[in-house]
Design an enzyme around this catalytic site. Sequence first.
Site, PDB file in Angstrom:
ATOM      1  N   GLU A  43       0.645  -1.139   0.024  1.00 25.00           N
ATOM      2  CA  GLU A  43      -0.026   0.025  -0.068  1.00 25.00           C
ATOM      3  C   GLU A  43       0.788   1.437   0.108  1.00 25.00           C
ATOM      4  O   GLU A  43       1.664   1.289   0.698  1.00 25.00           O
ATOM      5  CB  GLU A  43      -0.796  -0.093   1.354  1.00 25.00           C
ATOM      6  CG  GLU A  43      -1.614   1.216   1.392  1.00 25.00           C
ATOM      7  CD  GLU A  43      -2.647   1.181   2.753  1.00 25.00           C
ATOM      8  OE1 GLU A  43      -3.564   1.991   2.944  1.00 25.00           O
ATOM      9  OE2 GLU A  43      -2.057   0.457   3.700  1.00 25.00           O
ATOM     10  N   LYS A 116     -10.327   2.898  -1.587  1.00 30.39           N
ATOM     11  CA  LYS A 116     -10.441   2.058  -0.159  1.00 30.39           C
ATOM     12  C   LYS A 116     -11.615   2.412   0.354  1.00 30.39           C
ATOM     13  O   LYS A 116     -12.200   3.700   0.838  1.00 30.39           O
ATOM     14  CB  LYS A 116      -9.345   2.418   0.699  1.00 30.39           C
ATOM     15  CG  LYS A 116      -8.885   1.720   1.983  1.00 30.39           C
ATOM     16  CD  LYS A 116      -7.908   2.247   2.698  1.00 30.39           C
ATOM     17  CE  LYS A 116      -7.301   1.439   3.833  1.00 30.39           C
ATOM     18  NZ  LYS A 116      -6.097   1.626   4.582  1.00 30.39           N
ATOM     19  N   CYS A 153      -5.602  -2.584   2.816  1.00 25.49           N
ATOM     20  CA  CYS A 153      -5.298  -2.637   4.314  1.00 25.49           C
ATOM     21  C   CYS A 153      -6.490  -2.590   5.206  1.00 25.49           C
ATOM     22  O   CYS A 153      -6.970  -3.798   5.462  1.00 25.49           O
ATOM     23  CB  CYS A 153      -4.460  -1.389   4.509  1.00 25.49           C
ATOM     24  SG  CYS A 153      -3.578  -1.644   6.112  1.00 25.49           S
TER      25      CYS A 153
END
Length: 288
Positions: A43, A116, A153
């Site tokens: 990331e 995200k 994540c």
Amino acid sequence: MREIKVAATQMACSENTDENVDKAIELITKASKEGANIILIQELFGNVYFCKDQKDQYFDLAMPFDGHPILNTMSKVAKEHNVVLPISYFEKSNKAYFNSVAIINADGSILGNYRKSHIPDGPGYQEKFYFNPGDTGFKVWDTSFAKIGVGICWDQWSSEAARIMSLQGAEVIFYPTAIGGEPDSEDDYDSSDMWQRAMIGHSACNQVPIVASNRIGTESGDTCNNFFYGRSFITDYKSDMLAEGSRDKEEVLVASINLDEAESFRRTWGIFRDRRPDLYAPLMSLDG
């Protein structure tokens, strides 16, 4: 039988974007030489993990999806090595900012963009200052080698995300990550085992291979320092660990996945047959 090789990588990052991109290309080249077809870089590898602090200057790192220099470079790399690359980057879209991943196919074409969905906010991980919540929803891309899903994540802690991507046909799920110490923890709690177990659980519950890439190294900030603990890994469709990285070394992990065996296993195991969506309405609310 359809068999592919997937790769997880891990590296330390600096504030020199060109150096970081060059290092990522070195890892991609190494993984390609080992036969990897789909290669994951961690990331926000283009810079340090700037979310340790709230600093206006880091917004200058964000650039639009169209014409993004890192994506343009990685498109050429993907085509040169005939590999699929999920590439994490900081996206600017008008007045909005996203933590995003572009999916680059083996011919260099960009198949699409994922933003995200789950944005953390806590000591050392002040992402809500920088990122809007993603608005793309969860997606699956039909790449040259497999149908893949990607979470970023904090998404990896949500079982719903992995299940949605699996229902959409993901044959492998990828998680680029930046996680390490808990700066506000008085007992120096090490979350790395729990971090792995969360995704291993997604692998077991969906019978899907998982590839996770995490950064390494200590990064200093104004409000805290953070040590990123690596331990990148790859599971098979039975959730068995095929490869695991160290805590502090730059590495490339490569493993083979038999996609046809995985699909046969899922069909006969019956998890998706026995789902009860009619009972899952409480998931649509925050308090159940």
